[in-house]
Design an enzyme around this catalytic site. Structure first.
Site, short mmCIF file in Angstrom:
data_model
loop_
_atom_site.label_atom_id
_atom_site.label_comp_id
_atom_site.label_asym_id
_atom_site.label_seq_id
_atom_site.Cartn_x
_atom_site.Cartn_y
_atom_site.Cartn_z
N HIS A 73 0.84 -1.21 0.00
CA HIS A 73 0.00 0.00 0.00
C HIS A 73 0.88 1.26 0.00
O HIS A 73 0.63 2.20 -0.75
CB HIS A 73 -0.86 0.07 1.27
N ARG A 105 -2.23 -6.21 -8.16
CA ARG A 105 -1.11 -7.10 -7.87
C ARG A 105 -0.95 -8.18 -8.93
O ARG A 105 0.12 -8.41 -9.47
CB ARG A 105 -1.30 -7.78 -6.51
N SER A 161 -2.96 -7.59 3.26
CA SER A 161 -3.17 -7.39 4.70
C SER A 161 -3.53 -8.73 5.36
O SER A 161 -3.13 -9.01 6.48
CB SER A 161 -4.31 -6.39 4.94
#
Ligand code: PNS
Length: 160
Positions: free
Chosen positions: A19, A92, A130
């Site tokens: 991020h 990604r 995350s």
């Protein structure tokens, strides 16, 4: 001339180096970048909205044109409220594409003035999320290469 304001929305539970890489790069492209944390009641978040925002503020404090905020509205409504026209999202892998296409298309339909800009995540972090970070931290794995120090410490606080 109006300011070029972009919004980088997400759950950021917690913010990762992936991020942060997007934030650094996107901040260079716009006059102002608002990192907007969704207060998503559907997702079982590890960190509260306030904790997620606080961590983001700690790790972006050196970037003068980055602001951290929270939202609980439709993203396009939040964008109007902030007078922003660009949504920034990181991609990604191919697996991200379908979900991102759906969201970008829905947002475009809801407000045709809003554009979604995609940035390729640095390949160094292409596997990072995350969720992976939380899983590692839960089992006391080393997360130091994946999250800023402040986040690693906050994870230790959660998992002991
Ligand atoms: O980090 P995430 O969880 O992938 O981020 C998803 C996010 C916050 C960008 C998305 O869920 C969102 O914008 N939610 C707000 C509600 C909304 O506007 N949804 C998109 C229209 S269908």
């Amino acid at each position: 001339m109006s300011l070029r304001i972009a919004v980088y929305p997400g759950s950021f539970d917690p913010v990762t180096c992936g991020h942060l890489d997007i934030i650094h790069r996107a901040a260079k492209q716009f006059d102002k970048l608002i990192v907007a944390v969704l207060n998503n009641t559907a997702k079982n978040a590890l960190f509260t909205l306030e904790e997620r925002q606080q961590l983001l503020r700690q790790v972006t404090g050196h970037l003068p044109n980055v602001e951290v905020d929270g939202f609980r509205d439709l993203l396009v409504n939040y964008m109007t409220h902030k007078k922003a026209h660009v949504i920034v999202r990181g991609l990604r892998a191919v697996s991200d594409f379908e979900y991102e296409l759906q969201m970008a298309s829905a947002n475009q339909k809801l407000n045709p003035d809003v554009e979604t800009f995609f940035m390729m995540t640095n390949p160094k972090y292409s596997y990072l999320s995350s969720s992976i970070v939380k899983e590692l931290a839960k089992f006391h794995g080393d997360v130091s290469d994946f999250v800023p120090d402040e986040v690693a410490e906050a994870l230790r606080g959660k998992f002991g």
